[in-house]
Design a protein around this motif. Structure first.
Motif, PDB file in Angstrom:
ATOM      1  N   GLY A   1       0.927  -1.261  -0.253  1.00  0.00           N
ATOM      2  CA  GLY A   1      -0.021  -0.002   0.027  1.00  0.00           C
ATOM      3  C   GLY A   1       0.776   1.186  -0.054  1.00  0.00           C
ATOM      4  N   TRP A   2       0.263   2.367  -0.174  1.00  0.00           N
ATOM      5  CA  TRP A   2       0.706   3.642   0.231  1.00  0.00           C
ATOM      6  C   TRP A   2       0.186   4.404   1.314  1.00  0.00           C
ATOM      7  CZ3 TRP A   2       4.587   5.374  -3.465  1.00  0.00           C
ATOM      8  CH2 TRP A   2       4.594   4.474  -4.545  1.00  0.00           C
ATOM      9  N   PHE A   3       0.858   4.892   1.866  1.00  0.00           N
ATOM     10  CA  PHE A   3       0.536   6.145   2.971  1.00  0.00           C
ATOM     11  C   PHE A   3       1.243   7.171   2.833  1.00  0.00           C
ATOM     12  CE2 PHE A   3       4.047   6.063   5.780  1.00  0.00           C
ATOM     13  CZ  PHE A   3       4.633   4.924   5.928  1.00  0.00           C
ATOM     14  N   ARG A   4       0.636   8.366   3.471  1.00  0.00           N
ATOM     15  CA  ARG A   4       1.397   9.653   3.256  1.00  0.00           C
ATOM     16  C   ARG A   4       1.191  10.203   4.618  1.00  0.00           C
ATOM     17  NH1 ARG A   4      -3.736  12.689  -0.152  1.00  0.00           N
ATOM     18  NH2 ARG A   4      -5.164  12.737   1.290  1.00  0.00           N
ATOM     19  N   GLN A   5       2.263  11.168   4.605  1.00  0.00           N
ATOM     20  CA  GLN A   5       2.542  11.686   6.048  1.00  0.00           C
ATOM     21  C   GLN A   5       3.348  13.059   5.848  1.00  0.00           C
ATOM     22  OE1 GLN A   5       4.649   9.132   8.883  1.00  0.00           O
ATOM     23  NE2 GLN A   5       3.613  10.367  10.564  1.00  0.00           N
ATOM     24  N   ASP A   6       2.966  13.758   6.881  1.00  0.00           N
ATOM     25  CA  ASP A   6       3.704  15.292   6.673  1.00  0.00           C
ATOM     26  C   ASP A   6       4.277  15.070   8.175  1.00  0.00           C
ATOM     27  OD1 ASP A   6       1.814  17.423   4.543  1.00  0.00           O
ATOM     28  OD2 ASP A   6       3.936  16.503   4.229  1.00  0.00           O
TER      29      ASP A   6
ATOM     30  N   GLU B   1      -0.544  12.836  11.484  1.00  0.00           N
ATOM     31  CA  GLU B   1      -0.746  11.415  11.599  1.00  0.00           C
ATOM     32  C   GLU B   1      -0.423  10.723   9.979  1.00  0.00           C
ATOM     33  OE1 GLU B   1      -3.915  10.918  15.135  1.00  0.00           O
ATOM     34  OE2 GLU B   1      -4.087   9.741  13.217  1.00  0.00           O
ATOM     35  N   ARG B   2       0.064   9.361  10.040  1.00  0.00           N
ATOM     36  CA  ARG B   2       0.101   8.753   8.996  1.00  0.00           C
ATOM     37  C   ARG B   2      -1.310   8.526   8.347  1.00  0.00           C
ATOM     38  NH1 ARG B   2       4.131   3.828   9.740  1.00  0.00           N
ATOM     39  NH2 ARG B   2       5.581   5.696  10.148  1.00  0.00           N
TER      40      ARG B   2
ATOM     41  N   CYS C   1      -6.274  -4.090   4.645  1.00  0.00           N
ATOM     42  CA  CYS C   1      -4.911  -3.582   5.029  1.00  0.00           C
ATOM     43  C   CYS C   1      -4.548  -2.019   4.804  1.00  0.00           C
ATOM     44  CB  CYS C   1      -3.658  -4.248   4.241  1.00  0.00           C
ATOM     45  SG  CYS C   1      -4.071  -4.831   2.722  1.00  0.00           S
ATOM     46  N   LEU C   2      -5.871  -1.344   4.374  1.00  0.00           N
ATOM     47  CA  LEU C   2      -5.648   0.103   4.095  1.00  0.00           C
ATOM     48  C   LEU C   2      -4.890   0.773   5.196  1.00  0.00           C
ATOM     49  CD1 LEU C   2      -6.302   2.341   2.259  1.00  0.00           C
ATOM     50  CD2 LEU C   2      -8.431   2.530   3.244  1.00  0.00           C
ATOM     51  N   ALA C   3      -5.325   0.393   6.409  1.00  0.00           N
ATOM     52  CA  ALA C   3      -4.961   0.985   7.577  1.00  0.00           C
ATOM     53  C   ALA C   3      -3.567   0.593   8.424  1.00  0.00           C
ATOM     54  CB  ALA C   3      -5.754   1.285   8.646  1.00  0.00           C
ATOM     55  N   GLY C   4      -3.055  -0.146   7.400  1.00  0.00           N
ATOM     56  CA  GLY C   4      -1.953  -1.035   7.900  1.00  0.00           C
ATOM     57  C   GLY C   4      -1.968  -2.072   8.964  1.00  0.00           C
ATOM     58  N   PRO C   5      -1.044  -2.594   9.630  1.00  0.00           N
ATOM     59  CA  PRO C   5       0.140  -2.124  10.045  1.00  0.00           C
ATOM     60  C   PRO C   5       1.292  -2.053   9.003  1.00  0.00           C
ATOM     61  CG  PRO C   5      -0.015  -4.212  11.273  1.00  0.00           C
ATOM     62  CD  PRO C   5      -1.189  -3.794  10.552  1.00  0.00           C
ATOM     63  N   TRP C   6       1.966  -1.296   8.826  1.00  0.00           N
ATOM     64  CA  TRP C   6       2.997  -1.363   7.759  1.00  0.00           C
ATOM     65  C   TRP C   6       4.421  -1.667   8.538  1.00  0.00           C
ATOM     66  CZ3 TRP C   6      -0.108   2.973   8.940  1.00  0.00           C
ATOM     67  CH2 TRP C   6      -1.058   3.297   7.946  1.00  0.00           C
ATOM     68  N   ASP C   7       5.134  -2.633   7.729  1.00  0.00           N
ATOM     69  CA  ASP C   7       6.393  -3.256   8.556  1.00  0.00           C
ATOM     70  C   ASP C   7       7.637  -2.900   7.907  1.00  0.00           C
ATOM     71  OD1 ASP C   7       6.437  -6.470   7.626  1.00  0.00           O
ATOM     72  OD2 ASP C   7       6.077  -4.910   6.470  1.00  0.00           O
TER      73      ASP C   7
END
Length: 121
Positions: A34-39, A43-44, A103-109
């Motif tokens: 997936g892709w997530f974005r964060q500034d 929050e991610r 898995c849209l909201a993760g968790p991302w490992d």
């Protein structure tokens, strides 16, 4: 495990960008990706995901404008972003999610170094 994103840049509102992500050290087709974005200071936010069965999910903020896809032969993930808005400005990260589905909201490992997307006139 290594993930390398590319394709970000500066684009005007209403424009398009295509992000790419090459994974190595594991078979991305066996995982949710997936892709997530964060500034900084924010929050991610999960943007889009695709599970090992090919089912896709999108954040309500990008649904209808972004499309996630994968090329299993190249171990590569893509994010086609159309009708970009200034609020889409962020660092975008490609990530592995150690789940089979939902898995849209993760968790991302694992994730890459990110690619900056800036939408501005």
């Amino acid at each position: 495990v290594q993930i390398v994103e590319s394709g970000g840049g500066l684009v005007q509102p209403g424009g398009s960008l295509r992000l790419s992500c090459v994974a190595s050290g594991f078979r991305s087709s066996s995982y949710c990706m997936g892709w997530f974005r964060q500034d900084p200071g924010k929050e991610r936010q999960g943007v889009a995901s695709i599970d090992k069965y090919g089912s896709t999910s999108y954040s309500e903020y990008v649904k209808g404008r972004f499309t996630i896809s994968r090329d299993n032969a190249k171990n590569t993930l893509y994010l086609q972003m159309n009708s970009l808005k200034p609020e889409d400005t962020a660092m975008y990260y490609c990530a592995r999610i150690p789940r089979l589905t939902n898995c849209l909201a993760g968790p991302w490992d694992y994730w890459g170094q990110g690619t900056q997307v800036t939408v501005s006139s």
